[in-house]
Design an enzyme around this catalytic site. Structure first.
Site, PDB file in Angstrom:
ATOM      1  N   ALA A  32       0.830  -1.206   0.000  1.00  0.00           N
ATOM      2  CA  ALA A  32       0.000   0.000   0.000  1.00  0.00           C
ATOM      3  C   ALA A  32       0.865   1.257   0.000  1.00  0.00           C
ATOM      4  O   ALA A  32       1.822   1.353  -0.756  1.00  0.00           O
ATOM      5  CB  ALA A  32      -0.971  -0.039   1.178  1.00  0.00           C
ATOM      6  N   SER A  33       0.545   2.213   0.859  1.00  0.00           N
ATOM      7  CA  SER A  33       1.240   3.498   0.815  1.00  0.00           C
ATOM      8  C   SER A  33       2.660   3.453   1.363  1.00  0.00           C
ATOM      9  O   SER A  33       3.383   4.450   1.267  1.00  0.00           O
ATOM     10  CB  SER A  33       0.430   4.559   1.563  1.00  0.00           C
ATOM     11  N   ILE A  34       3.081   2.319   1.910  1.00  0.00           N
ATOM     12  CA  ILE A  34       4.491   2.183   2.256  1.00  0.00           C
ATOM     13  C   ILE A  34       5.347   2.274   0.997  1.00  0.00           C
ATOM     14  O   ILE A  34       6.529   2.613   1.043  1.00  0.00           O
ATOM     15  CB  ILE A  34       4.746   0.862   3.017  1.00  0.00           C
ATOM     16  N   LYS A  79       5.323   4.561  -0.976  1.00  0.00           N
ATOM     17  CA  LYS A  79       5.792   5.946  -1.088  1.00  0.00           C
ATOM     18  C   LYS A  79       7.233   6.083  -0.601  1.00  0.00           C
ATOM     19  O   LYS A  79       8.001   6.905  -1.107  1.00  0.00           O
ATOM     20  CB  LYS A  79       4.884   6.885  -0.299  1.00  0.00           C
TER      21      LYS A  79
END
Length: 334
Positions: free
Chosen positions: A150-152, A154
Protein backbone atom coordinates in the site's frame (compact mmCIF):
# COMPACT_ATOMS: atom_id res chain seq x y z
CA UNK A 1 -5.62 -2.78 6.12
CA UNK A 2 -6.59 0.52 7.78
CA UNK A 3 -9.23 -1.37 9.78
CA UNK A 4 -6.67 -3.93 10.82
CA UNK A 5 -4.51 -1.16 12.21
CA UNK A 6 -7.42 0.07 14.29
CA UNK A 7 -7.99 -3.43 15.60
CA UNK A 8 -4.69 -3.39 17.44
CA UNK A 9 -5.64 -0.48 19.68
CA UNK A 10 -6.95 -2.72 22.43
CA UNK A 11 -3.70 -4.54 23.11
CA UNK A 12 -1.67 -1.40 22.49
CA UNK A 13 -3.42 0.30 25.37
CA UNK A 14 -2.69 -2.62 27.66
CA UNK A 15 0.83 -3.32 26.56
CA UNK A 16 3.53 -1.97 28.81
CA UNK A 17 6.28 -2.79 26.33
CA UNK A 18 7.09 -1.51 22.90
CA UNK A 19 6.53 -4.14 20.28
CA UNK A 20 6.19 -4.34 16.54
CA UNK A 21 3.10 -6.06 15.14
CA UNK A 22 1.78 -5.77 11.63
CA UNK A 23 -0.64 -7.40 9.27
CA UNK A 24 2.06 -7.30 6.61
CA UNK A 25 5.37 -8.73 7.70
CA UNK A 26 7.54 -5.72 6.94
CA UNK A 27 11.05 -6.11 8.31
CA UNK A 28 13.63 -3.60 9.40
CA UNK A 29 15.83 -3.64 6.34
CA UNK A 30 14.86 -0.16 5.17
CA UNK A 31 15.30 1.15 8.68
CA UNK A 32 18.68 -0.51 8.91
CA UNK A 33 19.70 1.08 5.64
CA UNK A 34 18.62 4.52 6.75
CA UNK A 35 20.23 4.05 10.14
CA UNK A 36 23.63 4.50 8.52
CA UNK A 37 22.84 8.22 8.35
CA UNK A 38 24.73 9.82 11.26
CA UNK A 39 22.06 10.63 13.86
CA UNK A 40 21.93 13.92 15.70
CA UNK A 41 22.76 14.01 19.38
CA UNK A 42 20.08 12.37 21.48
CA UNK A 43 17.42 14.90 22.33
CA UNK A 44 14.19 14.93 24.23
CA UNK A 45 11.39 13.57 22.03
CA UNK A 46 9.47 16.80 22.46
CA UNK A 47 12.27 18.85 20.91
CA UNK A 48 13.22 16.41 18.14
CA UNK A 49 11.17 16.26 14.96
CA UNK A 50 9.29 12.98 14.57
CA UNK A 51 11.03 12.40 11.24
CA UNK A 52 14.58 12.84 12.56
CA UNK A 53 16.69 9.69 13.04
CA UNK A 54 17.93 9.04 16.54
CA UNK A 55 20.17 6.62 18.35
CA UNK A 56 18.96 3.31 19.70
CA UNK A 57 16.22 2.52 17.19
CA UNK A 58 17.92 0.20 14.68
CA UNK A 59 21.72 0.30 14.65
CA UNK A 60 23.42 -0.46 11.33
CA UNK A 61 23.76 -4.19 10.80
CA UNK A 62 20.70 -5.12 12.82
CA UNK A 63 19.31 -8.46 11.65
CA UNK A 64 16.20 -10.27 12.78
CA UNK A 65 16.84 -13.48 14.69
CA UNK A 66 14.83 -15.79 16.91
CA UNK A 67 14.71 -14.99 20.61
CA UNK A 68 12.59 -15.34 23.73
CA UNK A 69 10.49 -12.63 25.40
CA UNK A 70 12.88 -12.69 28.34
CA UNK A 71 15.92 -12.18 26.08
CA UNK A 72 14.15 -9.26 24.41
CA UNK A 73 13.00 -7.75 27.70
CA UNK A 74 9.32 -8.23 26.87
CA UNK A 75 6.40 -9.45 28.96
CA UNK A 76 5.37 -12.90 27.72
CA UNK A 77 1.87 -12.57 29.17
CA UNK A 78 1.25 -9.33 27.29
CA UNK A 79 2.43 -10.94 24.07
CA UNK A 80 0.06 -13.87 24.58
CA UNK A 81 -2.84 -11.46 25.14
CA UNK A 82 -1.93 -9.53 22.03
CA UNK A 83 -1.99 -12.64 19.84
CA UNK A 84 -5.28 -13.76 21.40
CA UNK A 85 -6.78 -10.35 20.61
CA UNK A 86 -5.63 -10.55 17.00
CA UNK A 87 -7.13 -14.02 16.65
CA UNK A 88 -10.35 -12.73 18.18
CA UNK A 89 -10.84 -10.33 15.30
CA UNK A 90 -10.96 -13.32 12.94
CA UNK A 91 -14.35 -14.18 14.47
CA UNK A 92 -17.51 -12.55 13.06
CA UNK A 93 -18.02 -8.99 14.25
CA UNK A 94 -21.12 -6.78 14.23
CA UNK A 95 -21.65 -7.06 10.49
CA UNK A 96 -21.30 -10.83 10.54
CA UNK A 97 -17.82 -10.78 9.04
CA UNK A 98 -14.41 -10.88 10.70
CA UNK A 99 -12.53 -7.60 10.96
CA UNK A 100 -9.96 -9.10 8.57
CA UNK A 101 -9.71 -12.55 6.97
CA UNK A 102 -6.16 -13.25 8.08
CA UNK A 103 -2.96 -11.80 9.41
CA UNK A 104 0.70 -12.40 10.02
CA UNK A 105 2.09 -10.93 13.21
CA UNK A 106 5.74 -10.30 13.97
CA UNK A 107 6.93 -9.03 17.33
CA UNK A 108 10.58 -8.10 17.70
CA UNK A 109 12.79 -5.97 19.89
CA UNK A 110 16.46 -5.22 19.32
CA UNK A 111 16.39 -7.65 16.40
CA UNK A 112 15.06 -10.54 18.52
CA UNK A 113 11.89 -12.04 17.04
CA UNK A 114 9.72 -13.36 19.87
CA UNK A 115 6.45 -13.89 18.00
CA UNK A 116 5.96 -14.82 14.34
CA UNK A 117 2.59 -16.37 13.66
CA UNK A 118 0.15 -16.68 10.78
CA UNK A 119 -3.60 -16.84 11.36
CA UNK A 120 -6.72 -16.96 9.23
CA UNK A 121 -6.91 -16.98 5.45
CA UNK A 122 -4.84 -15.25 2.77
CA UNK A 123 -7.68 -15.77 0.26
CA UNK A 124 -11.17 -16.11 1.72
CA UNK A 125 -13.83 -14.25 -0.26
CA UNK A 126 -15.32 -14.82 -3.70
CA UNK A 127 -16.59 -11.27 -4.25
CA UNK A 128 -17.14 -7.85 -2.72
CA UNK A 129 -20.40 -8.89 -1.07
CA UNK A 130 -18.50 -11.02 1.43
CA UNK A 131 -19.50 -14.38 -0.01
CA UNK A 132 -16.90 -16.91 1.06
CA UNK A 133 -15.12 -19.22 -1.31
CA UNK A 134 -15.65 -22.95 -0.75
CA UNK A 135 -13.34 -24.16 1.98
CA UNK A 136 -11.21 -26.13 -0.47
CA UNK A 137 -10.59 -22.95 -2.52
CA UNK A 138 -9.55 -20.75 0.39
CA UNK A 139 -5.84 -20.22 0.96
CA UNK A 140 -4.50 -20.28 4.53
CA UNK A 141 -2.24 -17.51 5.73
CA UNK A 142 1.37 -18.57 6.24
CA UNK A 143 4.33 -16.90 7.95
CA UNK A 144 5.90 -16.01 4.60
CA UNK A 145 2.72 -14.71 2.94
CA UNK A 146 3.42 -11.73 0.69
CA UNK A 147 1.29 -8.62 1.23
CA UNK A 148 0.51 -5.47 -0.70
CA UNK A 149 2.55 -2.68 0.90
CA UNK A 150 0.00 0.00 0.00
CA UNK A 151 1.24 3.50 0.82
CA UNK A 152 4.49 2.18 2.26
CA UNK A 153 5.45 2.16 -1.43
CA UNK A 154 5.79 5.95 -1.09
CA UNK A 155 8.98 5.36 0.91
CA UNK A 156 10.47 3.36 -1.94
CA UNK A 157 9.57 6.01 -4.50
CA UNK A 158 11.02 8.75 -2.28
CA UNK A 159 14.31 6.88 -1.94
CA UNK A 160 14.50 6.39 -5.72
CA UNK A 161 13.97 10.14 -6.18
CA UNK A 162 16.75 10.94 -3.71
CA UNK A 163 19.06 8.51 -5.48
CA UNK A 164 18.52 10.51 -8.65
CA UNK A 165 19.20 13.70 -6.71
CA UNK A 166 22.51 12.23 -5.53
CA UNK A 167 23.30 11.22 -9.11
CA UNK A 168 22.77 14.80 -10.25
CA UNK A 169 19.80 13.91 -12.44
CA UNK A 170 17.16 15.68 -10.35
CA UNK A 171 17.27 19.03 -8.54
CA UNK A 172 15.10 19.16 -5.43
CA UNK A 173 14.30 22.83 -5.91
CA UNK A 174 13.65 22.68 -9.64
CA UNK A 175 10.07 22.96 -10.91
CA UNK A 176 8.53 19.59 -11.64
CA UNK A 177 7.49 20.98 -15.02
CA UNK A 178 11.17 21.08 -16.00
CA UNK A 179 11.05 17.27 -16.08
CA UNK A 180 7.35 16.79 -16.92
CA UNK A 181 6.23 19.70 -19.13
CA UNK A 182 2.63 18.48 -19.18
CA UNK A 183 2.52 18.95 -15.39
CA UNK A 184 2.85 22.71 -15.79
CA UNK A 185 -0.82 23.66 -16.01
CA UNK A 186 -3.50 25.24 -13.80
CA UNK A 187 -0.93 27.12 -11.72
CA UNK A 188 1.29 24.10 -11.04
CA UNK A 189 4.26 25.60 -12.90
CA UNK A 190 6.17 26.66 -9.72
CA UNK A 191 5.68 23.39 -7.80
CA UNK A 192 9.07 21.87 -7.01
CA UNK A 193 10.30 18.33 -6.55
CA UNK A 194 10.91 19.10 -2.87
CA UNK A 195 7.30 20.18 -2.43
CA UNK A 196 6.06 16.89 -3.87
CA UNK A 197 8.32 14.97 -1.48
CA UNK A 198 7.19 17.00 1.55
CA UNK A 199 3.48 17.07 0.62
CA UNK A 200 3.44 20.85 0.41
CA UNK A 201 2.67 21.00 -3.32
CA UNK A 202 -0.97 21.97 -2.91
CA UNK A 203 -2.17 18.95 -4.90
CA UNK A 204 -5.37 17.20 -3.75
CA UNK A 205 -4.89 14.20 -1.49
CA UNK A 206 -6.27 11.74 -4.05
CA UNK A 207 -8.51 11.33 -7.06
CA UNK A 208 -10.67 8.58 -8.52
CA UNK A 209 -8.41 6.77 -10.96
CA UNK A 210 -10.03 3.36 -11.11
CA UNK A 211 -13.35 4.16 -12.74
CA UNK A 212 -13.18 6.83 -15.47
CA UNK A 213 -9.76 5.94 -16.87
CA UNK A 214 -9.32 2.70 -18.82
CA UNK A 215 -5.54 2.30 -18.79
CA UNK A 216 -2.26 3.41 -17.24
CA UNK A 217 -1.63 6.15 -19.78
CA UNK A 218 -4.99 7.83 -19.16
CA UNK A 219 -4.54 7.63 -15.39
CA UNK A 220 -1.09 9.18 -15.54
CA UNK A 221 -2.38 11.92 -17.82
CA UNK A 222 -5.20 12.65 -15.39
CA UNK A 223 -2.81 12.93 -12.44
CA UNK A 224 -0.44 15.26 -14.27
CA UNK A 225 -3.36 17.45 -15.40
CA UNK A 226 -5.01 17.74 -11.96
CA UNK A 227 -5.91 21.17 -10.62
CA UNK A 228 -4.20 22.07 -7.33
CA UNK A 229 -6.37 22.62 -4.27
CA UNK A 230 -4.01 25.20 -2.72
CA UNK A 231 -1.04 27.35 -3.81
CA UNK A 232 2.29 25.49 -3.50
CA UNK A 233 4.10 25.90 -0.20
CA UNK A 234 1.06 27.17 1.71
CA UNK A 235 -0.25 24.00 3.33
CA UNK A 236 0.57 20.38 4.13
CA UNK A 237 -1.72 17.78 2.55
CA UNK A 238 -0.65 14.14 2.40
CA UNK A 239 -1.25 13.30 -1.24
CA UNK A 240 -1.05 10.12 -3.28
CA UNK A 241 -0.75 12.33 -6.34
CA UNK A 242 2.57 13.75 -5.16
CA UNK A 243 4.22 10.34 -5.22
CA UNK A 244 2.50 9.16 -8.38
CA UNK A 245 3.91 12.27 -10.08
CA UNK A 246 7.37 11.59 -8.66
CA UNK A 247 7.24 8.02 -9.93
CA UNK A 248 6.53 9.31 -13.42
CA UNK A 249 9.29 11.91 -13.03
CA UNK A 250 12.04 9.40 -12.23
CA UNK A 251 10.85 7.14 -15.04
CA UNK A 252 11.05 10.06 -17.45
CA UNK A 253 14.50 11.15 -16.22
CA UNK A 254 16.06 7.69 -16.27
CA UNK A 255 14.19 6.02 -19.11
CA UNK A 256 13.58 3.07 -16.77
CA UNK A 257 10.45 1.80 -15.03
CA UNK A 258 9.82 2.51 -11.37
CA UNK A 259 9.73 -1.23 -10.68
CA UNK A 260 13.24 -1.61 -12.12
CA UNK A 261 14.56 1.43 -10.23
CA UNK A 262 13.23 0.07 -6.93
CA UNK A 263 14.67 -3.38 -7.63
CA UNK A 264 18.15 -2.29 -8.69
CA UNK A 265 18.46 0.65 -6.32
CA UNK A 266 16.87 -0.69 -3.13
CA UNK A 267 15.61 -4.25 -2.84
CA UNK A 268 18.41 -6.17 -4.56
CA UNK A 269 21.24 -4.36 -2.73
CA UNK A 270 19.44 -4.98 0.58
CA UNK A 271 18.66 -8.60 -0.17
CA UNK A 272 14.90 -8.01 0.07
CA UNK A 273 14.07 -11.10 -1.94
CA UNK A 274 10.28 -10.94 -1.53
CA UNK A 275 9.77 -7.21 -2.00
CA UNK A 276 8.96 -5.62 -5.34
CA UNK A 277 6.39 -4.87 -7.99
CA UNK A 278 4.51 -7.52 -9.94
CA UNK A 279 5.26 -10.77 -8.07
CA UNK A 280 6.47 -13.51 -10.43
CA UNK A 281 4.31 -16.51 -11.19
CA UNK A 282 6.26 -18.78 -8.84
CA UNK A 283 5.31 -16.57 -5.85
CA UNK A 284 1.63 -15.99 -6.60
CA UNK A 285 0.58 -18.84 -4.31
CA UNK A 286 2.06 -16.83 -1.41
CA UNK A 287 0.30 -13.52 -2.21
CA UNK A 288 -2.58 -12.46 0.02
CA UNK A 289 -5.73 -11.24 -1.71
CA UNK A 290 -5.91 -7.45 -1.74
CA UNK A 291 -8.39 -6.23 -4.33
CA UNK A 292 -11.78 -7.56 -5.25
CA UNK A 293 -14.49 -6.77 -7.84
CA UNK A 294 -17.28 -4.48 -6.65
CA UNK A 295 -20.94 -4.94 -7.65
CA UNK A 296 -20.41 -2.27 -10.34
CA UNK A 297 -17.57 -4.23 -11.89
CA UNK A 298 -14.86 -1.84 -10.72
CA UNK A 299 -12.02 -3.12 -8.58
CA UNK A 300 -11.75 -2.42 -4.86
CA UNK A 301 -11.84 1.33 -4.40
CA UNK A 302 -9.62 1.48 -1.32
CA UNK A 303 -6.83 -0.26 -3.19
CA UNK A 304 -7.29 1.69 -6.39
CA UNK A 305 -7.27 5.20 -5.08
CA UNK A 306 -3.85 5.05 -3.47
CA UNK A 307 -1.69 3.14 -5.91
CA UNK A 308 0.51 4.15 -8.78
CA UNK A 309 -1.34 3.23 -11.99
CA UNK A 310 0.37 0.53 -13.99
CA UNK A 311 0.61 -3.19 -14.52
CA UNK A 312 -1.40 -5.73 -12.62
CA UNK A 313 -0.18 -7.82 -9.72
CA UNK A 314 -2.34 -10.94 -9.54
CA UNK A 315 -2.88 -13.26 -6.59
CA UNK A 316 -5.07 -16.36 -6.29
CA UNK A 317 -8.72 -15.42 -6.35
CA UNK A 318 -8.13 -11.70 -6.81
CA UNK A 319 -6.90 -9.07 -9.23
CA UNK A 320 -5.32 -5.70 -8.67
CA UNK A 321 -6.67 -2.54 -10.23
CA UNK A 322 -3.91 0.00 -10.50
CA UNK A 323 -0.43 -1.33 -9.66
CA UNK A 324 2.57 -1.58 -10.07
CA UNK A 325 2.98 -1.42 -6.35
CA UNK A 326 5.39 -3.22 -4.06
CA UNK A 327 4.40 -6.35 -2.24
CA UNK A 328 6.53 -7.59 0.56
CA UNK A 329 7.51 -10.10 3.14
CA UNK A 330 10.57 -7.92 3.63
CA UNK A 331 13.37 -10.34 4.39
CA UNK A 332 17.14 -10.49 4.21
CA UNK A 333 19.23 -13.21 2.70
CA UNK A 334 20.86 -15.05 5.56
Amino acid sequence: MPRAGLSMDGWRRRASVRVVAAIALVGTVLVAALASIPPPARADARSRGFDHPYEGFAPPGTRLRAGTPKEAGLDAAELTTMVEDLRGYLRPQGDGHPLYPGAVVLVARDGKVVVHEAMGQAVKYADASGAELPADQQVPMRPDTIFDLASISKLFTSIVVMQQVEAGQVNLDAPVANYLPEFGSFGKEPITVRQLLTHTSGLPSWMRLWRPYPDRASRIAAVLAVRPSAPPGTTYVYSDLNLITLGVLVERVTGRGLDELVRTGITEPLGMVDTGYNPPADKLHRVAATDRPTPTGAWCEVACMTRTPGRLAVSPGTRGCSPPRPTSRSSRRR
